[in-house]
Scaffold this motif. Structure first.
Motif, PDB file in Angstrom:
ATOM      1  N   VAL A 201      44.402  41.349  48.476  1.00  0.00           N
ATOM      2  CA  VAL A 201      44.510  42.791  48.224  1.00  0.00           C
ATOM      3  C   VAL A 201      45.712  43.086  47.330  1.00  0.00           C
ATOM      4  O   VAL A 201      45.663  43.980  46.479  1.00  0.00           O
ATOM      5  N   GLU A 204      45.160  43.316  43.498  1.00  0.00           N
ATOM      6  CA  GLU A 204      44.282  44.308  42.873  1.00  0.00           C
ATOM      7  C   GLU A 204      44.984  45.069  41.747  1.00  0.00           C
ATOM      8  O   GLU A 204      44.380  45.353  40.708  1.00  0.00           O
ATOM      9  N   LYS A 219      38.747  37.250  40.560  1.00  0.00           N
ATOM     10  CA  LYS A 219      39.041  37.173  41.987  1.00  0.00           C
ATOM     11  C   LYS A 219      38.469  35.898  42.585  1.00  0.00           C
ATOM     12  O   LYS A 219      37.291  35.585  42.401  1.00  0.00           O
ATOM     13  N   THR A 225      36.589  44.293  45.122  1.00  0.00           N
ATOM     14  CA  THR A 225      37.634  44.054  44.139  1.00  0.00           C
ATOM     15  C   THR A 225      37.386  44.841  42.874  1.00  0.00           C
ATOM     16  O   THR A 225      36.246  45.190  42.550  1.00  0.00           O
TER      17      THR A 225
END
Length: 258
Positions: A201, A204, A219, A225
């Motif tokens: 996370v 991002e 990712k 995402t």
């Protein structure tokens, strides 16, 4: 989202490579010090960084000194503590805000009662940031989050960021995305197309920054995402990095000299 292999493209643009460390270059471990770094990793990264004229940086929640220790003797441009620390490609380390250093210590002290009550929790106090890991006590996630929120309210100026079995406090206005943008304003990154590879996370912001600048976020693994590409596993990340370096080397070899 389909699997994509960027190494199959031709006429590769001039790239800048950015990557996370834990969960992207190395497997996650029970504790931060327990990660296993493949013997050939530093050499592979050094080769690729050389082919990209040193436009290769690590954006990590760890401190810069941690990455240097794991990749010794290689020293790359690094944004540590989610961007609270940053070493440029020329080796200059930007000074950390003294207020962030002081407030990180205050947050760590506020968490002491929880750590005493639950010794399975692991606190990382960094220069300008704090991480509280609950991998060995997942049932304490709510207690960890509550304690972190209370500690942050007491000092102000910090944001709480969830990660994989960890909550991290970092100064507001600091992120991996901000760090990526800062690198892209400097040589040797300036004018290149950024690629950022991450798994969590906390990555991002950097996916978004890379794509806002005309590049690609990649990712590793599942989950929602903003990244426009995915990659399957760490072995594939290593292969991608090596493949991009090989392409850059071939293009350098056959580029006419004027």
């Amino acid at each position: 989202m389909p699997q994509t292999d960027p190494t199959t493209t031709t006429n590769t643009p001039l790239l800048a490579i950015f990557t996370d460390f834990d969960g992207t270059l190395v497997e996650l471990a029970e504790t931060p010090d327990a990660v296993s770094v493949p013997d050939a990793l530093a050499h592979r990264l050094e080769q690729t960084a050389r082919e990209f004229d040193s436009a290769f940086a690590v954006l990590t929640g760890r401190e810069i000194a941690d990455i240097d220790r794991f990749l010794s003797p290689l020293q790359l441009p690094i944004a540590g503590a989610h961007g609270a620390q940053r070493r440029r490609a020329d080796g200059f380390v930007e000074p950390i805000d003294p207020a962030s250093l002081r407030d990180a210590q205050a947050i760590a002290q506020a968490l002491s009662p929880l750590l005493i009550a639950h010794p399975d929790l692991l606190l990382e106090t960094k220069q300008g940031a704090v991480a509280l890991h609950f991998r060995q006590a997942p049932e304490l996630e709510t207690a960890v989050r509550t304690a972190m929120e209370e500690a942050l309210r007491a000092v102000g100026g910090f944001s709480l960021v969830p990660g994989k079995m960890v909550y991290e406090a970092r100064p507001q206005g600091v992120s991996k995305g901000d760090a990526l943008r800062a690198f892209m304003r400097e040589e040797p990154f300036l004018g290149r197309t950024p690629i950022f590879i991450g798994d969590d996370v906390t990555d991002e912001d950097a996916f978004i920054a890379a794509q806002d600048l005309g590049g690609i976020g990649i990712k590793l693994g599942e989950g929602e995402t903003a990244a426009r590409m995915r990659i399957a596993d760490i072995a594939s990340v290593h292969a991608l990095i090596q493949g991009l370096g090989d392409i850059a080397a071939r293009e350098r070899e056959f580029t006419p000299i004027h």
